[in-house]
Scaffold this motif. Sequence first.
Motif, PDB file in Angstrom:
ATOM      1  N   TYR A   1      -6.266  11.017 -13.394  1.00 40.90           N
ATOM      2  CA  TYR A   1      -5.839  10.137 -14.473  1.00 40.90           C
ATOM      3  C   TYR A   1      -4.966   8.996 -13.953  1.00 40.90           C
ATOM      4  CZ  TYR A   1      -3.864   8.443 -18.821  1.00 40.90           C
ATOM      5  OH  TYR A   1      -3.465   7.640 -19.848  1.00 40.90           O
ATOM      6  N   GLU A   2      -4.157   9.278 -12.953  1.00 38.28           N
ATOM      7  CA  GLU A   2      -3.291   8.239 -12.392  1.00 38.28           C
ATOM      8  C   GLU A   2      -4.111   7.057 -11.875  1.00 38.28           C
ATOM      9  OE1 GLU A   2      -0.291   9.812  -9.663  1.00 38.28           O
ATOM     10  OE2 GLU A   2      -0.773  11.760 -10.511  1.00 38.28           O
ATOM     11  N   PHE A   3      -5.268   7.353 -11.305  1.00 34.80           N
ATOM     12  CA  PHE A   3      -6.135   6.307 -10.784  1.00 34.80           C
ATOM     13  C   PHE A   3      -7.006   5.710 -11.876  1.00 34.80           C
ATOM     14  CE2 PHE A   3      -5.684   9.225  -7.052  1.00 34.80           C
ATOM     15  CZ  PHE A   3      -4.880   8.392  -6.302  1.00 34.80           C
TER      16      PHE A   3
ATOM     17  N   LYS B   1      -4.817  -6.368  -4.297  1.00 36.25           N
ATOM     18  CA  LYS B   1      -4.579  -5.392  -3.244  1.00 36.25           C
ATOM     19  C   LYS B   1      -4.441  -3.995  -3.823  1.00 36.25           C
ATOM     20  CE  LYS B   1      -2.430  -8.856  -0.393  1.00 36.25           C
ATOM     21  NZ  LYS B   1      -1.205  -9.534  -0.121  1.00 36.25           N
ATOM     22  N   ASP B   2      -3.763  -3.883  -4.943  1.00 41.29           N
ATOM     23  CA  ASP B   2      -3.611  -2.579  -5.566  1.00 41.29           C
ATOM     24  C   ASP B   2      -4.951  -2.048  -6.060  1.00 41.29           C
ATOM     25  OD1 ASP B   2      -0.455  -3.503  -7.045  1.00 41.29           O
ATOM     26  OD2 ASP B   2      -0.837  -2.513  -5.148  1.00 41.29           O
ATOM     27  N   VAL B   3      -5.778  -2.918  -6.586  1.00 36.21           N
ATOM     28  CA  VAL B   3      -7.101  -2.508  -7.057  1.00 36.21           C
ATOM     29  C   VAL B   3      -7.909  -1.972  -5.875  1.00 36.21           C
ATOM     30  CG1 VAL B   3      -9.268  -3.346  -8.043  1.00 36.21           C
ATOM     31  CG2 VAL B   3      -7.090  -4.027  -9.056  1.00 36.21           C
ATOM     32  N   ARG B   4      -7.773  -2.615  -4.738  1.00 39.67           N
ATOM     33  CA  ARG B   4      -8.481  -2.122  -3.544  1.00 39.67           C
ATOM     34  C   ARG B   4      -7.993  -0.732  -3.172  1.00 39.67           C
ATOM     35  NH1 ARG B   4      -7.899  -7.713  -0.324  1.00 39.67           N
ATOM     36  NH2 ARG B   4      -5.824  -6.838  -0.101  1.00 39.67           N
ATOM     37  N   MET B   5      -6.689  -0.498  -3.288  1.00 39.67           N
ATOM     38  CA  MET B   5      -6.153   0.822  -2.950  1.00 39.67           C
ATOM     39  C   MET B   5      -6.612   1.887  -3.941  1.00 39.67           C
ATOM     40  SD  MET B   5      -4.825   0.762  -0.090  1.00 39.67           S
ATOM     41  CE  MET B   5      -4.459   2.493  -0.222  1.00 39.67           C
ATOM     42  N   ILE B   6      -6.679   1.546  -5.210  1.00 37.87           N
ATOM     43  CA  ILE B   6      -7.170   2.499  -6.210  1.00 37.87           C
ATOM     44  C   ILE B   6      -8.619   2.851  -5.891  1.00 37.87           C
ATOM     45  CG2 ILE B   6      -7.780   2.786  -8.639  1.00 37.87           C
ATOM     46  CD1 ILE B   6      -4.742   3.036  -8.059  1.00 37.87           C
TER      47      ILE B   6
ATOM     48  N   ARG C   1     -16.634  13.338 -13.389  1.00 39.57           N
ATOM     49  CA  ARG C   1     -15.335  13.344 -14.081  1.00 39.57           C
ATOM     50  C   ARG C   1     -14.715  11.948 -14.096  1.00 39.57           C
ATOM     51  NH1 ARG C   1     -12.719  14.582 -18.047  1.00 39.57           N
ATOM     52  NH2 ARG C   1     -10.540  15.050 -17.792  1.00 39.57           N
ATOM     53  N   VAL C   2     -14.780  11.250 -12.975  1.00 46.18           N
ATOM     54  CA  VAL C   2     -14.258   9.884 -12.931  1.00 46.18           C
ATOM     55  C   VAL C   2     -15.036   9.003 -13.909  1.00 46.18           C
ATOM     56  CG1 VAL C   2     -14.057   7.798 -11.506  1.00 46.18           C
ATOM     57  CG2 VAL C   2     -13.293  10.011 -10.615  1.00 46.18           C
TER      58      VAL C   2
ATOM     59  N   ILE D   1       0.841  -1.192   0.000  1.00 47.36           N
ATOM     60  CA  ILE D   1       0.000   0.000   0.000  1.00 47.36           C
ATOM     61  C   ILE D   1       0.882   1.249   0.000  1.00 47.36           C
ATOM     62  CG2 ILE D   1      -1.649   1.349   1.355  1.00 47.36           C
ATOM     63  CD1 ILE D   1      -2.774  -1.391   2.346  1.00 47.36           C
ATOM     64  N   ARG D   2       1.876   1.270   0.874  1.00 50.31           N
ATOM     65  CA  ARG D   2       2.767   2.433   0.933  1.00 50.31           C
ATOM     66  C   ARG D   2       3.526   2.608  -0.379  1.00 50.31           C
ATOM     67  NH1 ARG D   2       3.387   0.572   6.453  1.00 50.31           N
ATOM     68  NH2 ARG D   2       2.361   2.084   7.781  1.00 50.31           N
ATOM     69  N   LYS D   3       3.991   1.504  -0.963  1.00 51.61           N
ATOM     70  CA  LYS D   3       4.727   1.569  -2.232  1.00 51.61           C
ATOM     71  C   LYS D   3       3.848   2.155  -3.330  1.00 51.61           C
ATOM     72  CE  LYS D   3       7.084  -1.185  -5.692  1.00 51.61           C
ATOM     73  NZ  LYS D   3       7.310  -2.515  -6.230  1.00 51.61           N
ATOM     74  N   LEU D   4       2.590   1.734  -3.381  1.00 44.36           N
ATOM     75  CA  LEU D   4       1.674   2.252  -4.392  1.00 44.36           C
ATOM     76  C   LEU D   4       1.519   3.762  -4.255  1.00 44.36           C
ATOM     77  CD1 LEU D   4      -0.418   1.842  -6.669  1.00 44.36           C
ATOM     78  CD2 LEU D   4      -2.114   1.487  -4.875  1.00 44.36           C
ATOM     79  N   PHE D   5       1.293   4.242  -3.037  1.00 48.06           N
ATOM     80  CA  PHE D   5       1.121   5.675  -2.845  1.00 48.06           C
ATOM     81  C   PHE D   5       2.414   6.439  -3.095  1.00 48.06           C
ATOM     82  CE2 PHE D   5      -2.881   4.601  -0.702  1.00 48.06           C
ATOM     83  CZ  PHE D   5      -3.708   5.484  -1.385  1.00 48.06           C
ATOM     84  N   GLU D   6       3.548   5.853  -2.783  1.00 45.29           N
ATOM     85  CA  GLU D   6       4.827   6.503  -3.092  1.00 45.29           C
ATOM     86  C   GLU D   6       5.013   6.629  -4.591  1.00 45.29           C
ATOM     87  OE1 GLU D   6       7.762   4.153  -1.059  1.00 45.29           O
ATOM     88  OE2 GLU D   6       7.070   4.830   0.906  1.00 45.29           O
ATOM     89  N   GLN D   7       4.648   5.593  -5.344  1.00 46.23           N
ATOM     90  CA  GLN D   7       4.744   5.650  -6.804  1.00 46.23           C
ATOM     91  C   GLN D   7       3.820   6.728  -7.359  1.00 46.23           C
ATOM     92  OE1 GLN D   7       3.718   1.616  -7.806  1.00 46.23           O
ATOM     93  NE2 GLN D   7       5.860   1.027  -8.054  1.00 46.23           N
ATOM     94  N   ILE D   8       2.609   6.780  -6.836  1.00 41.74           N
ATOM     95  CA  ILE D   8       1.654   7.786  -7.299  1.00 41.74           C
ATOM     96  C   ILE D   8       2.171   9.180  -6.987  1.00 41.74           C
ATOM     97  CG2 ILE D   8      -0.647   8.753  -6.896  1.00 41.74           C
ATOM     98  CD1 ILE D   8      -1.590   5.804  -6.511  1.00 41.74           C
ATOM     99  N   GLY D   9       2.666   9.382  -5.766  1.00 40.85           N
ATOM    100  CA  GLY D   9       3.158  10.689  -5.345  1.00 40.85           C
ATOM    101  C   GLY D   9       4.375  11.147  -6.113  1.00 40.85           C
TER     102      GLY D   9
END
Length: 157
Positions: A85-87, A24-29, A127-128, A5-13
């Motif tokens: 767009y990232e999501f 798990k990533d789909v759940r975070m999105i 918009r989404v 989860i932290r890695k995903l948000f770090e990549q997004i940021g």
Amino acid sequence: MLQQIRKLFEQIGSGADVEVRTEKDVRMISAALLAEVATVDQKLDPREQETLTQVLQQHYQLEAAVAHEIVREALSHREQATSLYEFTQTVNEQFDEKDKYLLVRQMWQVAFSDDVIEAFEEHMIRRVAELIHLPHGLFTRARAEAREMHGGENSSD
């Protein structure tokens, strides 16, 4: 799981290419998009947060503690995302039309939970829906179903 989860948000940021390949990533999105709806008006109503957690817990069949942690992470890292767009790119790659519909309905559920649909919330959800290419008929059906699930009332309709 928390490391992922932290890695995903770090990549997004950081604007890095986000490698999203697991459930798990789909759940975070999903959590991130729902958190955006809950906080787009710059305040987080406890009812919105509770609905967000319940929606994730039910949809992904999560333990309560896991759902709460995902929501906590999503809320604490929401400022790192630079655009929807990232999501939505990930949603387009990994969700079928039914999953996209359910995501938009869940976004409406969060928005309805505090009994007021703010213009910002409606704009965000619209918009989404556009970015994930959800047909307008399904967009309006998702809203109607979420309103019905909430009790059929909304002061801004």
